[in-house]
Design an enzyme around this catalytic site. Structure first.
Site, PDB file in Angstrom:
ATOM      1  N   THR A 128       0.819  -1.212   0.000  1.00  0.00           N
ATOM      2  CA  THR A 128       0.000   0.000   0.000  1.00  0.00           C
ATOM      3  C   THR A 128       0.854   1.263   0.000  1.00  0.00           C
ATOM      4  O   THR A 128       1.983   1.264   0.512  1.00  0.00           O
ATOM      5  CB  THR A 128      -0.901  -0.007   1.255  1.00  0.00           C
ATOM      6  N   ASP A 129       0.280   2.359  -0.490  1.00  0.00           N
ATOM      7  CA  ASP A 129       0.979   3.652  -0.421  1.00  0.00           C
ATOM      8  C   ASP A 129       0.994   4.213   1.003  1.00  0.00           C
ATOM      9  O   ASP A 129       1.735   5.152   1.298  1.00  0.00           O
ATOM     10  CB  ASP A 129       0.342   4.666  -1.391  1.00  0.00           C
ATOM     11  N   GLU A 130       0.171   3.613   1.917  1.00  0.00           N
ATOM     12  CA  GLU A 130       0.104   4.154   3.284  1.00  0.00           C
ATOM     13  C   GLU A 130       1.416   3.980   4.041  1.00  0.00           C
ATOM     14  O   GLU A 130       1.621   4.612   5.076  1.00  0.00           O
ATOM     15  CB  GLU A 130      -1.038   3.496   4.065  1.00  0.00           C
ATOM     16  N   TYR A 153      -2.185  -0.425  11.008  1.00  0.00           N
ATOM     17  CA  TYR A 153      -2.291  -1.113   9.708  1.00  0.00           C
ATOM     18  C   TYR A 153      -1.074  -0.797   8.834  1.00  0.00           C
ATOM     19  O   TYR A 153      -0.397  -1.703   8.336  1.00  0.00           O
ATOM     20  CB  TYR A 153      -3.578  -0.702   8.977  1.00  0.00           C
ATOM     21  N   LYS A 157       2.016  -3.176   7.427  1.00  0.00           N
ATOM     22  CA  LYS A 157       2.326  -3.367   6.001  1.00  0.00           C
ATOM     23  C   LYS A 157       3.782  -2.949   5.723  1.00  0.00           C
ATOM     24  O   LYS A 157       4.477  -3.584   4.939  1.00  0.00           O
ATOM     25  CB  LYS A 157       1.360  -2.571   5.116  1.00  0.00           C
TER      26      LYS A 157
HETATM   27  P1  NAD Z   1      -9.722  -7.358   2.121  1.00  0.00           P
HETATM   28  O1  NAD Z   1      -9.744  -7.033   3.575  1.00  0.00           O
HETATM   29  O2  NAD Z   1     -10.907  -7.089   1.279  1.00  0.00           O
HETATM   30  O3  NAD Z   1      -9.377  -8.917   1.933  1.00  0.00           O
HETATM   31  C1  NAD Z   1      -8.355  -9.532   2.664  1.00  0.00           C
HETATM   32  C2  NAD Z   1      -8.433 -11.032   2.420  1.00  0.00           C
HETATM   33  O4  NAD Z   1      -7.364 -11.649   3.169  1.00  0.00           O
HETATM   34  C3  NAD Z   1      -9.740 -11.684   2.907  1.00  0.00           C
HETATM   35  O5  NAD Z   1     -10.222 -12.600   1.958  1.00  0.00           O
HETATM   36  C4  NAD Z   1      -9.335 -12.382   4.188  1.00  0.00           C
HETATM   37  O6  NAD Z   1     -10.121 -13.536   4.481  1.00  0.00           O
HETATM   38  C5  NAD Z   1      -7.883 -12.756   3.890  1.00  0.00           C
HETATM   39  N1  NAD Z   1      -7.116 -12.950   5.118  1.00  0.00           N
HETATM   40  C6  NAD Z   1      -7.070 -12.131   6.213  1.00  0.00           C
HETATM   41  N2  NAD Z   1      -6.293 -12.685   7.158  1.00  0.00           N
HETATM   42  C7  NAD Z   1      -5.822 -13.856   6.647  1.00  0.00           C
HETATM   43  C8  NAD Z   1      -4.952 -14.882   7.155  1.00  0.00           C
HETATM   44  N3  NAD Z   1      -4.432 -14.825   8.390  1.00  0.00           N
HETATM   45  N4  NAD Z   1      -4.667 -15.939   6.358  1.00  0.00           N
HETATM   46  C9  NAD Z   1      -5.197 -16.022   5.097  1.00  0.00           C
HETATM   47  N5  NAD Z   1      -6.044 -15.110   4.585  1.00  0.00           N
HETATM   48  C10 NAD Z   1      -6.339 -14.028   5.359  1.00  0.00           C
HETATM   49  O7  NAD Z   1      -8.427  -6.623   1.553  1.00  0.00           O
HETATM   50  P2  NAD Z   1      -8.205  -5.937   0.120  1.00  0.00           P
HETATM   51  O8  NAD Z   1      -8.743  -4.570   0.155  1.00  0.00           O
HETATM   52  O9  NAD Z   1      -8.619  -6.889  -0.929  1.00  0.00           O
HETATM   53  O10 NAD Z   1      -6.604  -5.818   0.126  1.00  0.00           O
HETATM   54  C11 NAD Z   1      -5.792  -6.877  -0.379  1.00  0.00           C
HETATM   55  C12 NAD Z   1      -4.330  -6.481  -0.244  1.00  0.00           C
HETATM   56  O11 NAD Z   1      -4.089  -5.295  -0.999  1.00  0.00           O
HETATM   57  C13 NAD Z   1      -3.900  -6.167   1.189  1.00  0.00           C
HETATM   58  O12 NAD Z   1      -2.605  -6.684   1.374  1.00  0.00           O
HETATM   59  C14 NAD Z   1      -3.884  -4.650   1.256  1.00  0.00           C
HETATM   60  O13 NAD Z   1      -2.936  -4.203   2.183  1.00  0.00           O
HETATM   61  C15 NAD Z   1      -3.493  -4.306  -0.162  1.00  0.00           C
HETATM   62  N6  NAD Z   1      -3.977  -2.990  -0.654  1.00  0.00           N
HETATM   63  C16 NAD Z   1      -5.300  -2.666  -0.567  1.00  0.00           C
HETATM   64  C17 NAD Z   1      -5.740  -1.454  -1.100  1.00  0.00           C
HETATM   65  C18 NAD Z   1      -7.194  -1.049  -1.037  1.00  0.00           C
HETATM   66  O14 NAD Z   1      -7.523   0.090  -1.382  1.00  0.00           O
HETATM   67  N7  NAD Z   1      -8.112  -1.918  -0.652  1.00  0.00           N
HETATM   68  C19 NAD Z   1      -4.821  -0.576  -1.703  1.00  0.00           C
HETATM   69  C20 NAD Z   1      -3.472  -0.947  -1.761  1.00  0.00           C
HETATM   70  C21 NAD Z   1      -3.066  -2.164  -1.253  1.00  0.00           C
HETATM   71  O1  DAU Z   2      -4.182   3.900   0.297  1.00  0.00           O
HETATM   72  C1  DAU Z   2      -4.389   2.522   0.219  1.00  0.00           C
HETATM   73  C2  DAU Z   2      -5.245   2.061   1.381  1.00  0.00           C
HETATM   74  O2  DAU Z   2      -6.571   2.494   1.094  1.00  0.00           O
HETATM   75  C3  DAU Z   2      -5.209   0.554   1.601  1.00  0.00           C
HETATM   76  O3  DAU Z   2      -3.928   0.164   1.974  1.00  0.00           O
HETATM   77  C4  DAU Z   2      -6.203   0.139   2.695  1.00  0.00           C
HETATM   78  O4  DAU Z   2      -6.238  -1.269   2.810  1.00  0.00           O
HETATM   79  C5  DAU Z   2      -7.580   0.644   2.307  1.00  0.00           C
HETATM   80  O5  DAU Z   2      -8.499   0.336   3.334  1.00  0.00           O
HETATM   81  C6  DAU Z   2      -7.543   2.144   2.062  1.00  0.00           C
HETATM   82  O6  DAU Z   2      -7.270   2.844   3.297  1.00  0.00           O
HETATM   83  P1  DAU Z   2      -8.040   4.219   3.681  1.00  0.00           P
HETATM   84  O7  DAU Z   2      -7.952   4.409   5.134  1.00  0.00           O
HETATM   85  O8  DAU Z   2      -7.580   5.321   2.816  1.00  0.00           O
HETATM   86  O9  DAU Z   2      -9.530   3.792   3.209  1.00  0.00           O
HETATM   87  P2  DAU Z   2     -10.967   4.058   3.868  1.00  0.00           P
HETATM   88  O10 DAU Z   2     -11.973   3.642   2.842  1.00  0.00           O
HETATM   89  O11 DAU Z   2     -11.071   3.475   5.225  1.00  0.00           O
HETATM   90  O12 DAU Z   2     -11.002   5.628   4.003  1.00  0.00           O
HETATM   91  C7  DAU Z   2     -10.807   6.490   2.884  1.00  0.00           C
HETATM   92  C8  DAU Z   2     -10.856   7.913   3.381  1.00  0.00           C
HETATM   93  O13 DAU Z   2     -12.198   8.216   3.798  1.00  0.00           O
HETATM   94  C9  DAU Z   2      -9.982   8.169   4.599  1.00  0.00           C
HETATM   95  O14 DAU Z   2      -9.435   9.479   4.517  1.00  0.00           O
HETATM   96  C10 DAU Z   2     -10.953   8.090   5.788  1.00  0.00           C
HETATM   97  C11 DAU Z   2     -12.256   8.580   5.190  1.00  0.00           C
HETATM   98  N1  DAU Z   2     -13.487   7.964   5.734  1.00  0.00           N
HETATM   99  C12 DAU Z   2     -13.564   6.611   5.783  1.00  0.00           C
HETATM  100  C13 DAU Z   2     -14.709   5.999   6.272  1.00  0.00           C
HETATM  101  C14 DAU Z   2     -14.798   4.499   6.350  1.00  0.00           C
HETATM  102  C15 DAU Z   2     -14.540   8.780   6.120  1.00  0.00           C
HETATM  103  O15 DAU Z   2     -14.473  10.018   6.045  1.00  0.00           O
HETATM  104  N2  DAU Z   2     -15.675   8.177   6.607  1.00  0.00           N
HETATM  105  C16 DAU Z   2     -15.806   6.825   6.708  1.00  0.00           C
HETATM  106  O16 DAU Z   2     -16.861   6.335   7.169  1.00  0.00           O
END
Ligand code: NAD
Ligand code: DAU
Length: 348
Positions: A128-130, A153, A157
């Site tokens: 992630t970019d975080e 989180y 990562k």
């Molecule tokens: P998600 O939470 O939707 O899915 C996570 C999956 O991992 C689920 O299917 C869960 O069952 C599985 N999991 C959790 N713990 C586990 C364990 N101990 N063993 C095996 N499986 C397990 O997450 P996502 O949004 O699909 O993100 C996937 C990956 O991409 C993550 O590594 C996250 O850090 C990264 N990522 C997400 C975003 C985003 O915006 N969602 C952006 C950049 C990177």
């Molecule tokens: O940048 C990549 C990341 O993006 C991933 O690594 C994470 O797994 C993914 O969850 C996401 O993280 P964020 O914290 O940016 O996503 P989230 O959807 O939780 O929140 C997006 C923005 O919106 C953040 O600034 C918080 C705000 N927010 C979020 C929720 C859930 C609100 O204002 N209200 C809300 O109810």
């Protein structure tokens, strides 16, 4: 080729498998997922019966289970998505993030090292970019930006990224890392901003915006992220990191306003009524102000270009959530309900 995809029942993992399993019948995809609250097997219905797909319920925090999985399938490629992924949950209950994101990644790297000759050709780590922390009003994250994570989180990562790099440098493991910005699209668990706002707006529930809604995220449609990962797997250099983003920076409040407009248009509700659901609530502790990615390396070296822009991608996403009510009801049951009641209803 045998490909182990960890976390393939989550949001991005299921989109990745739905895209690639039908496209590559010559590869065998093994989905290793613990099936936590964030997983939904309904997201994989279209590929569940394909001969080149199999599910192995596996907890990556269980070293023995990971070793057995790898010895059984002897993957050439591991694509590592599995993680605890929600920042707010990591603030309330960080332990699972340490266990899955750090220990789980460590277990995968160890088991990968033990694979026999000819296997273990690439370990692709999805990050992630975080990890870079927060930007001010200007500037972009590049691959050389120092790590400065803010939440449990992002710290977990960051630790996993360091482990992956250390295994490459110390043991010569063939690894690549992608650090991507915020994804949105079908099958996203509705605790994240975009699906939460779509569903609440459609159902007349409050839209909780943290702080004043001025935080900025860079948005990428999930299928574009999946294509970027596949491009890096094939064209990226071993040991390298690639930042992936959509060149689509938006303030949270603008994203929510745009969702209100789309939901009003799609459902026929008056726009003012939907906008009237917006509530400014207590801010997220340690809330990063701005994320923005410089994607020039992945574009140059791996020929990656996002196909979707934010407007077209968001419209598709709003329609998908409005049309897939059964999926929504299923993921909202059980654990999710308890979480939502505890963490969201009081604040809104
Ligand atoms: P998600 O939470 O939707 O899915 C996570 C999956 O991992 C689920 O299917 C869960 O069952 C599985 N999991 C959790 N713990 C586990 C364990 N101990 N063993 C095996 N499986 C397990 O997450 P996502 O949004 O699909 O993100 C996937 C990956 O991409 C993550 O590594 C996250 O850090 C990264 N990522 C997400 C975003 C985003 O915006 N969602 C952006 C950049 C990177
Ligand atoms: O940048 C990549 C990341 O993006 C991933 O690594 C994470 O797994 C993914 O969850 C996401 O993280 P964020 O914290 O940016 O996503 P989230 O959807 O939780 O929140 C997006 C923005 O919106 C953040 O600034 C918080 C705000 N927010 C979020 C929720 C859930 C609100 O204002 N209200 C809300 O109810």
């Amino acid at each position: 080729m045998n490909i182990v995809v960890t976390g393939g029942a989550g949001f991005i993992g299921s989109n990745f498998l739905n895209l690639l399993v039908p496209r590559h019948p010559e590869h065998r995809f093994i989905n290793a997922d613990k099936l936590t609250y964030a997983a939904h097997l309904g997201s994989l219905e279209s590929i569940a019966d394909r001969p080149n797909y199999a599910l192995e319920r596996t907890d990556i925090a269980d070293a023995q289970a990971v070793r057995e999985l790898f010895q059984k399938h002897k993957p050439q490629l591991v694509v590592h998505f599995a993680a605890e992924s929600h920042v707010d949950r990591s603030i309330h209950a960080p332990e699972a993030f340490i266990t899955t994101n750090i220990t789980g990644t460590f277990n995968l790297l160890q088991a990968f090292r033990e694979l026999p000759q000819g296997h273990g050709v690439l370990f692709h780590h999805v990050s992630t970019d975080e990890v870079y922390g927060s930007l001010g009003e200007t500037g972009l994250f590049t691959e050389t930006t120092p790590y400065d994570p803010s939440s449990p989180y992002s710290a977990s990562k960051a630790s996993s990224d360091h482990l992956v790099r250390a295994y490459h440098r110390t043991y010569g493991l063939p690894t690549k890392i992608t650090n991507c910005s915020n994804n949105y699209g079908p099958y996203q668990f509705p605790e994240k901003l975009v699906p939460l706002m779509i569903l609440n707006a459609a159902e007349g529930k409050p839209l909780p915006v943290y702080g004043r809604g001025v935080n900025i995220r860079d948005w990428l449609y999930v299928e574009d992220h999946c294509e970027a990962i596949w491009a890096v797997i094939h064209k990226g250099r071993i040991g390298e990191t690639y930042n992936v983003g959509g060149l689509s920076e938006r303030r949270n409040l603008d994203v929510v306003q745009q969702i209100c407009a789309l939901v009003a248009e799609e459902t026929g509700q008056p726009l003012a009524q939907v906008q009237g659901l917006i509530r400014f609530v207590e801010d997220r502790p340690g809330h990063d102000l701005r994320y923005a990615i410089d994607p020039s390396k992945v574009m140059r070296e791996c020929d990656f270009r996002p196909r979707e822009n934010f407007e077209s991608g968001l419209r598709k996403t709003v329609r998908w959530f409005l049309e897939n009510k059964t999926w929504v009801e299923q993921v909202r049951s059980g654990e999710y309900r308890k979480w939502i009641e505890k963490n969201y209803s009081a604040r809104a």
